[in-house]
Design a protein around this motif. Structure first.
Motif, mmCIF file in Angstrom:
data_model
loop_
_atom_site.group_PDB
_atom_site.id
_atom_site.type_symbol
_atom_site.label_atom_id
_atom_site.label_comp_id
_atom_site.label_asym_id
_atom_site.label_seq_id
_atom_site.Cartn_x
_atom_site.Cartn_y
_atom_site.Cartn_z
ATOM 1 N N SER A 311 65.145 66.210 84.140
ATOM 2 C CA SER A 311 63.818 66.236 84.760
ATOM 3 C C SER A 311 62.702 66.537 83.760
ATOM 4 C CB SER A 311 63.779 67.254 85.906
ATOM 5 O OG SER A 311 64.035 68.562 85.425
ATOM 6 N N GLY A 312 63.075 66.981 82.554
ATOM 7 C CA GLY A 312 62.063 67.222 81.524
ATOM 8 C C GLY A 312 61.916 66.054 80.567
ATOM 9 N N CYS A 313 62.524 64.933 80.886
ATOM 10 C CA CYS A 313 62.478 63.752 80.021
ATOM 11 C C CYS A 313 61.025 63.314 79.794
ATOM 12 C CB CYS A 313 63.268 62.628 80.690
ATOM 13 S SG CYS A 313 63.496 61.183 79.657
ATOM 14 N N PRO A 314 60.586 63.116 78.536
ATOM 15 C CA PRO A 314 59.177 62.798 78.238
ATOM 16 C C PRO A 314 58.651 61.568 78.964
ATOM 17 C CG PRO A 314 60.361 63.357 76.226
ATOM 18 C CD PRO A 314 61.388 63.267 77.307
ATOM 19 N N ILE A 315 59.500 60.572 79.217
ATOM 20 C CA ILE A 315 59.038 59.343 79.864
ATOM 21 C C ILE A 315 58.438 59.616 81.239
ATOM 22 C CG2 ILE A 315 61.294 58.852 80.924
ATOM 23 C CD1 ILE A 315 58.888 56.216 79.517
ATOM 24 N N LEU A 316 58.872 60.704 81.888
ATOM 25 C CA LEU A 316 58.416 61.004 83.253
ATOM 26 C C LEU A 316 56.960 61.442 83.290
ATOM 27 C CD1 LEU A 316 61.551 62.969 84.535
ATOM 28 C CD2 LEU A 316 60.997 60.565 84.943
ATOM 29 N N SER A 317 56.516 62.130 82.238
ATOM 30 C CA SER A 317 55.152 62.662 82.234
ATOM 31 C C SER A 317 54.096 61.563 82.181
ATOM 32 C CB SER A 317 54.964 63.628 81.059
ATOM 33 O OG SER A 317 55.242 62.960 79.841
ATOM 34 N N SER A 318 54.486 60.373 81.762
ATOM 35 C CA SER A 318 53.517 59.273 81.673
ATOM 36 C C SER A 318 53.414 58.491 82.987
ATOM 37 C CB SER A 318 53.911 58.319 80.534
ATOM 38 O OG SER A 318 55.193 57.736 80.800
ATOM 39 N N GLN A 319 54.278 58.807 83.951
ATOM 40 C CA GLN A 319 54.276 58.096 85.235
ATOM 41 C C GLN A 319 53.463 58.895 86.260
ATOM 42 O OE1 GLN A 319 56.065 55.063 85.108
ATOM 43 N NE2 GLN A 319 56.225 55.716 82.963
ATOM 44 N N LYS A 320 52.194 58.567 86.367
ATOM 45 C CA LYS A 320 51.282 59.382 87.174
ATOM 46 C C LYS A 320 51.587 59.344 88.671
ATOM 47 C CE LYS A 320 49.105 60.592 83.509
ATOM 48 N NZ LYS A 320 49.410 61.935 82.949
#
Length: 741
Positions: A311-320
């Motif tokens: 759940s801390g994968c960096p790709i997730l933070s870019s998906q608003k």
């Protein structure tokens, strides 16, 4: 959380109907209820009444009978969730309605899935109208499903069904085959069921939009076959193939994990409509597989990643626009608590992370607290959930945070804490968490909850623990709770002699060491309140050798007015009980109390309670068993001392009623006795006029004061204070009448 407004008129009316159901109904021959007079209910109102009865826990074979009148009470969306309803009561009350939705999850009383299906299928209208059915937690008992003519009925008999929930059921492959033959089936939840093959899903590959298949531990399929079936569900928008990471071993999950991995790494042309995927609990999934999936699915709106480590994968933070359940931040944890309400394994995991996130919080979070309370309500017998949830409650309500919460939320929170204490009496940490959360002046004083139950539970806990910090908290909580109980509740509580012994043991323990601390003071206050206008409790106190202990405390804490005042306060309670006065007829004790009355160095509070004991005992000459000269001295010193007391601004004492004063205000009483009584009444009336003025009138003391004032033998000092009291009452009444005008 939205600001809480008043209840709607509809809610209030439905609550009244529920409360007065006995009066509104007659009993039928079979014991079921029937409304004496029933108007034609607006359709939605009938659904709401059934829901209200279910949530209040009052829906059963008897009360559900009112819905047999399907012409006046027309149900469309019916919920009997978690109620105790038998198959026969269900058939008679609900199966005649033209239902659109039915939730019969977790119903007790012997109702089976077969009973529900056969009952609904017996109504031709229901066969076509029913769109949504939830039978979570029921035994399906499919072997009993046959019509009288020998023709089998099943889910496929209800051709309108589009949504079916069968969580935690004995679902078989044959039943699943029957379900998947439904022409409009688009939503299916078979989580935690006993199904072993999913081949039947291919029948609805063009209609299935949502499939929830959490924790299918009896699934017996290769990952190749599983993947093939999933990829054939062309219309699927939501897939939940999550797993319980606490249950089973990794080998049992290997095929499922491999299926998920290949699905993540596969082409976006596979399941092209998919916008929501839940793989929480799948611990072997790699970050690269997740990244590939997210990058190839631009329309993704939800990912379940709790207990995957991803759940801390960096790709997730870019998906608003992507919502995620996980543990990387507060939003992910909140999402987990919202989505996984009935999944104990995930609720436990989310609460553990919530505890870490709220350990040092200084901002009120009512939405979060509500989610924690709901978790406790949804898993009432899970010690794992309650262990972490009660710790979260403490974090979210500690210090001033509780005061910023809606009062109804705090009330339900405390109710759940009490449920936890009652359900897990031997779980030390759960009990400790609850106690720490309860130890709040605001909660104990201002939040409505069952204070009798709370006092009883904390008393029981106290009997098994002597750790100083926790003992102090427990005694503090008991002290405040007992003060809030009615005299009837106090009497009931004091029937358990062990409670009195526990509090006396605390006092004795502290007194032997000569300690003056908050634990001793709280214990003394609790005993004082426990015996207030409760003769039975006062008698038990004496039988438990409380008098002997208090005499020692009175002497050894001679220079501690805060201790003396509480000791003398309890002795006052005993002195007010005529049949117990003989237990106080000890010359040494009374001479000591007399010395306290006369000591000008002592606070008025100490001298006041000393005077109260002496006034009560000296007021009854017929039961006086000591030297008459001592009584004469007491009466003389009472008058002499009281007349010199200054008026106090701070509140020193409060009274449940003025009944103990009535014997002291008789015109035949000595002036010293009368003077103590009127001085006491004047003190509390001047400090809390509105409360005590009405009490004076209600309990007939106004007439006693008038009689004193008009009697020729009444001492002028007594008359003067009596007149002041009556003036206070008159001014208050005039002011109140002016306000009313």
């Amino acid at each position: 959380m939205e600001g809480e407004g008043p209840q709607t008129l509809c809610d209030l009316c439905l609550a009244q109907v529920c409360c007065r159901l006995d009066a509104l109904c007659r009993k039928q021959a079979d014991g079921s209820m029937s409304l004496i007079w029933a108007p034609l209910f607006p359709q939605e109102l009938a659904d709401q009444l059934l829901q209200k009865m279910a949530t209040k826990g009052m829906l059963n074979d008897t009360t559900v009978g009112i819905f047999r009148n399907s012409k006046k009470l027309r149900l469309r969306r019916a919920s009997i969730r978690c109620c105790k309803v038998s198959a026969e009561a269900f058939r008679l009350a609900l199966c005649s309605h033209r239902l659109l939705e039915l939730d019969a999850s977790w119903v007790s009383g012997g109702l089976t899935g077969a009973d529900v299906i056969s009952g609904l299928a017996s109504n031709p209208e229901c066969r076509a109208s029913l769109q949504k059915l939830a039978l979570n937690g029921l035994n399906l008992d499919w072997g009993s499903l046959e019509e009288a003519g020998g023709l089998c009925v099943g889910f496929s008999s209800l051709q309108g069904l589009g949504t079916i929930h069968l969580v935690n059921t004995d679902l078989t492959d044959d039943i699943l085959e029957d379900i998947c033959s439904l022409p409009q089936l688009d939503t299916l939840d078979i989580s935690c069921s006993t199904v072993s093959k999913l081949n039947a899903l291919l029948q609805c590959k063009n209609t299935m939009r949502s499939l929830v298949a959490h924790r299918l531990h009896q699934l017996d399929m290769s990952h190749v076959r599983l993947l093939f079936i999933f990829t054939q569900l062309h219309a699927l928008r939501h897939l939940d193939f999550s797993d319980d990471h606490f249950a089973g071993d990794d080998s049992e999950r290997r095929d499922g994990d491999e299926t998920v991995r290949q699905l993540l790494e596969g082409s976006p042309q596979v399941l092209p409509s998919l916008v929501s995927l839940d793989i929480s609990g799948r611990k072997t999934i790699t970050e690269s597989a997740l990244r590939a999936f997210v990058e190839s699915r631009s329309g993704l709106v939800f990912l379940g990643l709790l207990a995957t480590g991803l759940s801390g994968c960096p790709i997730l933070s870019s998906q608003k626009n992507l919502k995620v359940t996980g543990e990387a931040n507060e939003n992910q944890v909140w999402e987990a608590l919202r989505r996984y309400r009935e999944r104990e394994c995930f609720i436990r995991e989310a609460l553990v992370h919530l505890y870490s996130l709220t350990t040092d919080t200084d901002k009120p979070q009512p939405d979060t607290l509500k989610l924690v309370v709901e978790a406790m309500q949804n898993h009432p017998v899970s010690s794992h959930v309650h262990l972490v949830a009660t710790a979260c409650v403490f974090n979210l309500t500690t210090q001033d945070l509780a005061e910023a919460m809606p009062i109804s939320l705090m009330s339900s929170t405390v109710t759940q804490l009490l449920h936890a204490m009652e359900t897990f009496p031997n779980h030390q940490q759960v009990q400790k968490n609850c106690l720490m959360a309860l130890c709040s002046d605001y909660i104990l004083q201002d939040v409505p909850f069952d204070k009798y139950l709370a006092a009883m539970l904390v008393m029981k806990w106290l009997g098994n623990h002597e750790e100083p910090t926790l003992q102090r908290m427990a005694v503090a909580v008991i002290s405040l709770l007992v003060a809030k109980l009615s005299t009837e509740e106090t009497a009931q509580l004091s029937k358990d002699v062990s409670f009195m012994k526990q509090l006396l043991a605390v006092v004795q323990q502290k007194a032997m060491l000569g300690v003056i601390d908050s634990t001793l003071k709280f214990a003394l206050s609790a005993l004082w309140n426990l015996t207030d206008e409760t003769p039975a409790a006062a008698r038990i106190f004496i039988e438990c050798q409380g008098l002997e202990l208090y005499e020692e405390v009175l002497e050894s804490y001679y220079n501690e007015p805060s201790i003396q005042q509480k000791v003398l306060g309890l002795l006052n309670n005993i002195a007010e009980v005529e049949e117990l006065q003989c237990d106080l007829m000890d010359e040494d004790l009374l001479e000591h109390i007399l010395s306290l009355l006369q000591d000008p160095q002592l606070e008025v509070g100490v001298r006041y309670f000393a005077g109260g004991i002496l006034a009560q005992l000296a007021s009854r000459a017929k039961v006086w068993t000591l030297d008459d000269e001592l009584r004469s001295t007491i009466l003389e010193k009472l008058h002499e001392s009281i007349i010199a007391w200054p008026h106090l601004e701070r509140e020193m004492v409060s009274y449940r009623s003025f009944r103990p004063f009535c014997p002291l205000l008789q015109t035949c009483q000595p002036s010293g006795v009368q003077l103590w009584a009127v001085w006491a009444i004047h003190l509390v009336c001047s400090q809390n006029t509105s409360h005590y003025s009405s009490m004076l009138d209600k309990e007939g003391l106004t007439e006693l004061l008038k009689a004193l004032d008009g009697h020729p033998d009444t001492h002028s000092d007594v008359k003067r204070i009596s007149q002041r009291i009556m003036l206070i009452v008159q001014e208050h009444q005039s002011h109140s009448e002016g306000m009313d005008d």
